[in-house]
Write an enzyme that holds these catalytic residues in place. Structure first.
Site, PDB file in Angstrom:
ATOM      1  N   HIS A 165      11.088  -2.817  10.828  1.00 52.80           N
ATOM      2  CA  HIS A 165       9.933  -1.926  10.726  1.00 52.80           C
ATOM      3  C   HIS A 165      10.436  -0.481  10.845  1.00 52.80           C
ATOM      4  O   HIS A 165      10.172   0.221  11.815  1.00 52.80           O
ATOM      5  CB  HIS A 165       8.944  -2.286  11.859  1.00 52.80           C
ATOM      6  CG  HIS A 165       7.719  -1.452  11.872  1.00 52.80           C
ATOM      7  ND1 HIS A 165       7.459  -0.519  12.855  1.00 52.80           N
ATOM      8  CD2 HIS A 165       6.669  -1.391  11.031  1.00 52.80           C
ATOM      9  CE1 HIS A 165       6.298   0.066  12.614  1.00 52.80           C
ATOM     10  NE2 HIS A 165       5.803  -0.444  11.510  1.00 52.80           N
ATOM     11  N   ARG A 221      -4.809  -3.234   0.940  1.00 53.84           N
ATOM     12  CA  ARG A 221      -4.399  -4.653   1.008  1.00 53.84           C
ATOM     13  C   ARG A 221      -5.512  -5.544   0.474  1.00 53.84           C
ATOM     14  O   ARG A 221      -5.249  -6.540  -0.214  1.00 53.84           O
ATOM     15  CB  ARG A 221      -4.030  -5.037   2.447  1.00 53.84           C
ATOM     16  CG  ARG A 221      -2.779  -4.310   2.916  1.00 53.84           C
ATOM     17  CD  ARG A 221      -2.226  -4.900   4.209  1.00 53.84           C
ATOM     18  NE  ARG A 221      -1.121  -4.081   4.677  1.00 53.84           N
ATOM     19  CZ  ARG A 221      -1.194  -3.207   5.683  1.00 53.84           C
ATOM     20  NH1 ARG A 221      -2.318  -3.046   6.349  1.00 53.84           N
ATOM     21  NH2 ARG A 221      -0.135  -2.487   6.021  1.00 53.84           N
ATOM     22  N   GLU A 223      -3.298  -7.731  11.872  1.00 58.44           N
ATOM     23  CA  GLU A 223      -2.578  -8.957  11.553  1.00 58.44           C
ATOM     24  C   GLU A 223      -3.306 -10.155  12.155  1.00 58.44           C
ATOM     25  O   GLU A 223      -3.557 -11.159  11.476  1.00 58.44           O
ATOM     26  CB  GLU A 223      -1.143  -8.899  12.089  1.00 58.44           C
ATOM     27  CG  GLU A 223      -0.262  -7.822  11.462  1.00 58.44           C
ATOM     28  CD  GLU A 223      -0.409  -6.441  12.081  1.00 58.44           C
ATOM     29  OE1 GLU A 223      -1.348  -6.246  12.904  1.00 58.44           O
ATOM     30  OE2 GLU A 223       0.381  -5.542  11.756  1.00 58.44           O
ATOM     31  N   ARG A 238      10.756   3.491  10.072  1.00 59.43           N
ATOM     32  CA  ARG A 238       9.773   4.531   9.747  1.00 59.43           C
ATOM     33  C   ARG A 238      10.539   5.787   9.396  1.00 59.43           C
ATOM     34  O   ARG A 238      11.429   6.210  10.128  1.00 59.43           O
ATOM     35  CB  ARG A 238       8.842   4.772  10.932  1.00 59.43           C
ATOM     36  CG  ARG A 238       8.103   3.493  11.317  1.00 59.43           C
ATOM     37  CD  ARG A 238       7.017   3.763  12.320  1.00 59.43           C
ATOM     38  NE  ARG A 238       5.882   4.401  11.696  1.00 59.43           N
ATOM     39  CZ  ARG A 238       4.922   4.992  12.388  1.00 59.43           C
ATOM     40  NH1 ARG A 238       4.983   5.061  13.694  1.00 59.43           N
ATOM     41  NH2 ARG A 238       3.904   5.535  11.758  1.00 59.43           N
ATOM     42  N   ASP A 246       5.045  -3.156   3.347  1.00 60.17           N
ATOM     43  CA  ASP A 246       4.816  -1.715   3.491  1.00 60.17           C
ATOM     44  C   ASP A 246       5.963  -0.948   2.855  1.00 60.17           C
ATOM     45  O   ASP A 246       7.095  -1.429   2.820  1.00 60.17           O
ATOM     46  CB  ASP A 246       4.690  -1.350   4.979  1.00 60.17           C
ATOM     47  CG  ASP A 246       3.377  -1.850   5.565  1.00 60.17           C
ATOM     48  OD1 ASP A 246       2.549  -2.376   4.802  1.00 60.17           O
ATOM     49  OD2 ASP A 246       3.181  -1.705   6.788  1.00 60.17           O
ATOM     50  N   ASP A 247       5.667   0.256   2.377  1.00 60.25           N
ATOM     51  CA  ASP A 247       6.684   0.944   1.568  1.00 60.25           C
ATOM     52  C   ASP A 247       7.835   1.537   2.376  1.00 60.25           C
ATOM     53  O   ASP A 247       8.839   1.944   1.806  1.00 60.25           O
ATOM     54  CB  ASP A 247       6.045   2.007   0.649  1.00 60.25           C
ATOM     55  CG  ASP A 247       5.323   3.120   1.392  1.00 60.25           C
ATOM     56  OD1 ASP A 247       5.354   3.135   2.641  1.00 60.25           O
ATOM     57  OD2 ASP A 247       4.722   3.981   0.716  1.00 60.25           O
ATOM     58  N   ASP A 248       7.714   1.563   3.706  1.00 63.64           N
ATOM     59  CA  ASP A 248       8.770   2.204   4.490  1.00 63.64           C
ATOM     60  C   ASP A 248       9.674   1.227   5.243  1.00 63.64           C
ATOM     61  O   ASP A 248      10.634   1.640   5.881  1.00 63.64           O
ATOM     62  CB  ASP A 248       8.140   3.195   5.490  1.00 63.64           C
ATOM     63  CG  ASP A 248       7.079   2.557   6.360  1.00 63.64           C
ATOM     64  OD1 ASP A 248       6.613   1.440   6.030  1.00 63.64           O
ATOM     65  OD2 ASP A 248       6.703   3.156   7.379  1.00 63.64           O
ATOM     66  N   PRO A 293       0.869  -1.182   0.000  1.00 58.60           N
ATOM     67  CA  PRO A 293       0.000   0.000   0.000  1.00 58.60           C
ATOM     68  C   PRO A 293       0.907   1.234   0.000  1.00 58.60           C
ATOM     69  O   PRO A 293       1.971   1.208   0.624  1.00 58.60           O
ATOM     70  CB  PRO A 293      -0.749  -0.093   1.330  1.00 58.60           C
ATOM     71  CG  PRO A 293      -0.199  -1.276   2.063  1.00 58.60           C
ATOM     72  CD  PRO A 293       0.980  -1.802   1.324  1.00 58.60           C
ATOM     73  N   THR A 294       0.497   2.269  -0.684  1.00 55.99           N
ATOM     74  CA  THR A 294       1.336   3.477  -0.682  1.00 55.99           C
ATOM     75  C   THR A 294       0.459   4.714  -0.824  1.00 55.99           C
ATOM     76  O   THR A 294      -0.613   4.649  -1.407  1.00 55.99           O
ATOM     77  CB  THR A 294       2.400   3.400  -1.808  1.00 55.99           C
ATOM     78  OG1 THR A 294       3.294   4.504  -1.683  1.00 55.99           O
ATOM     79  CG2 THR A 294       1.782   3.403  -3.204  1.00 55.99           C
ATOM     80  N   TYR A 295       0.919   5.827  -0.249  1.00 56.06           N
ATOM     81  CA  TYR A 295       0.137   7.061  -0.347  1.00 56.06           C
ATOM     82  C   TYR A 295       1.058   8.230  -0.624  1.00 56.06           C
ATOM     83  O   TYR A 295       2.261   8.191  -0.337  1.00 56.06           O
ATOM     84  CB  TYR A 295      -0.712   7.283   0.913  1.00 56.06           C
ATOM     85  CG  TYR A 295       0.066   7.615   2.153  1.00 56.06           C
ATOM     86  CD1 TYR A 295       0.880   6.662   2.758  1.00 56.06           C
ATOM     87  CD2 TYR A 295      -0.023   8.859   2.746  1.00 56.06           C
ATOM     88  CE1 TYR A 295       1.588   6.952   3.915  1.00 56.06           C
ATOM     89  CE2 TYR A 295       0.669   9.159   3.901  1.00 56.06           C
ATOM     90  CZ  TYR A 295       1.476   8.202   4.473  1.00 56.06           C
ATOM     91  OH  TYR A 295       2.184   8.485   5.614  1.00 56.06           O
TER      92      TYR A 295
HETATM   93  C1  UGA Z   1       2.135  -0.498  11.403  1.00 57.90           C
HETATM   94  C2  UGA Z   1       2.179  -1.800  10.608  1.00 57.90           C
HETATM   95  O1  UGA Z   1       3.529  -2.121  10.319  1.00 57.90           O
HETATM   96  C3  UGA Z   1       1.374  -1.623   9.336  1.00 57.90           C
HETATM   97  O2  UGA Z   1       1.483  -2.778   8.548  1.00 57.90           O
HETATM   98  C4  UGA Z   1      -0.065  -1.309   9.700  1.00 57.90           C
HETATM   99  O3  UGA Z   1      -0.830  -1.094   8.537  1.00 57.90           O
HETATM  100  C5  UGA Z   1      -0.091  -0.050  10.535  1.00 57.90           C
HETATM  101  O4  UGA Z   1       0.784  -0.165  11.672  1.00 57.90           O
HETATM  102  C6  UGA Z   1      -1.507   0.293  11.014  1.00 57.90           C
HETATM  103  O5  UGA Z   1      -1.615   0.869  12.069  1.00 57.90           O
HETATM  104  O6  UGA Z   1      -2.444  -0.002  10.314  1.00 57.90           O
HETATM  105  P1  UGA Z   1       3.088   1.925  10.561  1.00 57.90           P
HETATM  106  O7  UGA Z   1       4.543   2.121  10.267  1.00 57.90           O
HETATM  107  O8  UGA Z   1       2.513   2.562  11.766  1.00 57.90           O
HETATM  108  O9  UGA Z   1       2.821   0.386  10.547  1.00 57.90           O
HETATM  109  O10 UGA Z   1       2.187   2.328   9.287  1.00 57.90           O
HETATM  110  P2  UGA Z   1       2.596   3.069   7.942  1.00 57.90           P
HETATM  111  O11 UGA Z   1       3.921   2.587   7.477  1.00 57.90           O
HETATM  112  O12 UGA Z   1       2.391   4.525   8.095  1.00 57.90           O
HETATM  113  O13 UGA Z   1       1.478   2.495   6.937  1.00 57.90           O
HETATM  114  C7  UGA Z   1       1.469   1.153   6.498  1.00 57.90           C
HETATM  115  C8  UGA Z   1       1.372   1.104   4.983  1.00 57.90           C
HETATM  116  O14 UGA Z   1       0.155   1.733   4.589  1.00 57.90           O
HETATM  117  C9  UGA Z   1       2.495   1.822   4.251  1.00 57.90           C
HETATM  118  O15 UGA Z   1       2.882   1.084   3.126  1.00 57.90           O
HETATM  119  C10 UGA Z   1       1.878   3.155   3.852  1.00 57.90           C
HETATM  120  O16 UGA Z   1       2.406   3.708   2.666  1.00 57.90           O
HETATM  121  C11 UGA Z   1       0.408   2.778   3.667  1.00 57.90           C
HETATM  122  N1  UGA Z   1      -0.525   3.877   3.988  1.00 57.90           N
HETATM  123  C12 UGA Z   1      -0.414   4.578   5.151  1.00 57.90           C
HETATM  124  C13 UGA Z   1      -1.522   4.195   3.085  1.00 57.90           C
HETATM  125  O17 UGA Z   1      -1.635   3.554   2.046  1.00 57.90           O
HETATM  126  N2  UGA Z   1      -2.390   5.216   3.386  1.00 57.90           N
HETATM  127  C14 UGA Z   1      -2.282   5.950   4.532  1.00 57.90           C
HETATM  128  O18 UGA Z   1      -3.091   6.885   4.756  1.00 57.90           O
HETATM  129  C15 UGA Z   1      -1.275   5.623   5.446  1.00 57.90           C
HETATM  130 MN    MN Z   2       5.503   1.720   8.467  1.00 58.94          MN
END
Ligand code: UGA
Ligand code: MN
Length: 324
Positions: free
Chosen positions: A301, A161, A274, A303, A186-188, A88-90
């Site tokens: 993980h 997802r 999960e 960030r 995840d992209d980060d 997923p990516t934004y």
């Molecule tokens: C943690 C987990 O590692 C994630 O897999 C989980 O989705 C997330 O918590 C959650 O709370 O749902 P975290 O580093 O906090 O991860 O989350 P992000 O990395 O900010 O987002 C997860 C993924 O979703 C990324 O690939 C990001 O690009 C994507 N994302 C995030 C979106 O597509 N839209 C958004 O508004 C925010």
């Molecule tokens: Mn993340």
């Protein structure tokens, strides 16, 4: 009489052997692979895709099809299971940097198909042109997160997802399942190449440690006699599967035989996605521990820090428009 027959036989024998050898050699057949090589680089093709939701990258498709035509199919045992990575990516200032790091990793992994799902109502120009030049088999999907779910305390990327899962199921609905493994990238995060070697042998659902998560240096499944018996975690130990999204992979077969397994919005909390998902497809007893019985960290993980744009002008001042 007997000796005449004998001499004729010996004159003909080499010719017969030559004809047999010529018939048996297919010049187009690739040399057999002695070991299954986990990594190789030069991917130049985009492939995959779906009719409904989305478009697939068409880069190099014709070339790929032509190549496939001229090559006899590999024996099923020679084929590496495809790794499907759903990302997923934004849109945000660091998006292209994150995707660049990810593509640089994925490009080194054999037989990987990248399913990139944008959190948007339409495909962005940035991601489309990035993918067109990424040199990776990919599928570009998009689905926006409804505004009411864009809250810091709610789970992220649920819809994206699920779009990836729907695409996978749709793509394989008419075929007997090819060997494949799905994981959520995840992209980060930061992924070692060994991780892909480990997950490729997933039979149903495999698990491994994740670094820099849950308020600790790492979280990991606790393993006894080759079975997962608990979780080393500092956060919500009551989770049925106390594991981050980056800590597991699922075989394509399991995804297809559980067509209703999806990520749920209703009642879901961050950190529980999960468990909610895994509960639908497996049990703790069934999990396959990877990474030396879950004693090695192969994914982190990470960030990315929020970027400082304090000096960015309100209106465009530069003489050129640069994509960042
Ligand atoms: C943690 C987990 O590692 C994630 O897999 C989980 O989705 C997330 O918590 C959650 O709370 O749902 P975290 O580093 O906090 O991860 O989350 P992000 O990395 O900010 O987002 C997860 C993924 O979703 C990324 O690939 C990001 O690009 C994507 N994302 C995030 C979106 O597509 N839209 C958004 O508004 C925010
Ligand atoms: Mn993340």
């Amino acid at each position: 009489m007997k000796s005449a027959l004998c001499s004729r036989f010996f004159i003909l024998l080499p010719w017969i052997l030559i004809v047999i050898i010529m018939l048996d050699v297919d010049p187009r057949r690739p040399a057999p692979q002695l070991t299954s090589r986990p990594y190789f680089s030069p991917h130049t093709v985009g492939c995959g895709g779906s009719r409904v939701l989305l478009r697939r990258s068409s880069l190099g498709r014709d070339a790929a099809e032509k190549r496939n035509e001229s090559r006899p199919p590999l024996h099923p045992e020679q084929r590496l299971p495809t790794i499907y990575a759903i990302t997923p990516t934004y849109s945000r200032p660091v998006q292209k940097a994150e995707l660049t790091r990810l593509a640089n990793t994925f490009r080194q992994v054999a037989q990987l198909h990248w399913i990139l799902v944008e959190d948007r109502a339409t495909r962005s120009e940035l991601v489309s042109s990035f993918l067109a030049r990424a040199g990776l088999p990919n599928t570009h999907l998009h689905v926006p997160t409804p505004r009411r779910y864009k809250r810091p305390w709610l789970p992220r990327a649920t819809e994206q997802r699920n779009a990836g899962l729907a695409w996978l199921r749709q793509r394989h609905q008419h075929q007997s399942a090819q060997p494949g493994v799905l994981f959520f990238a995840d992209d980060d995060n930061t992924y070692s190449l060994e991780l892909f070697q480990e997950m490729r042998t997933t039979r149903k659902v495999s698990v491994w440690p994740v670094g820099l998560v849950g308020g600790r240096r790492y979280e990991r499944p606790l393993v006894k006699n080759g079975k997962v018996v608990g979780w080393y975690t500092g956060w919500r130990e009551d989770r049925p599967f106390a594991i981050d999204m980056a800590g597991f992979a699922v075989s394509l077969q399991v995804i297809l035989s559980n067509p209703k397994a999806v990520f749920k919005r209703r009642g879901s909390q961050p950190g529980m996605q999960e468990s909610d998902f895994l509960k639908q497809i497996t049990t703790v007893e069934e999990l396959e521990p990877k990474a030396s019985n879950c004693t090695k960290v192969l994914v982190w993980h990470t960030r990315t820090e929020k970027v400082n744009l304090a000096n960015e002008p309100k209106y465009h001042l530069d003489t050129v428009n640069i994509e960042v």
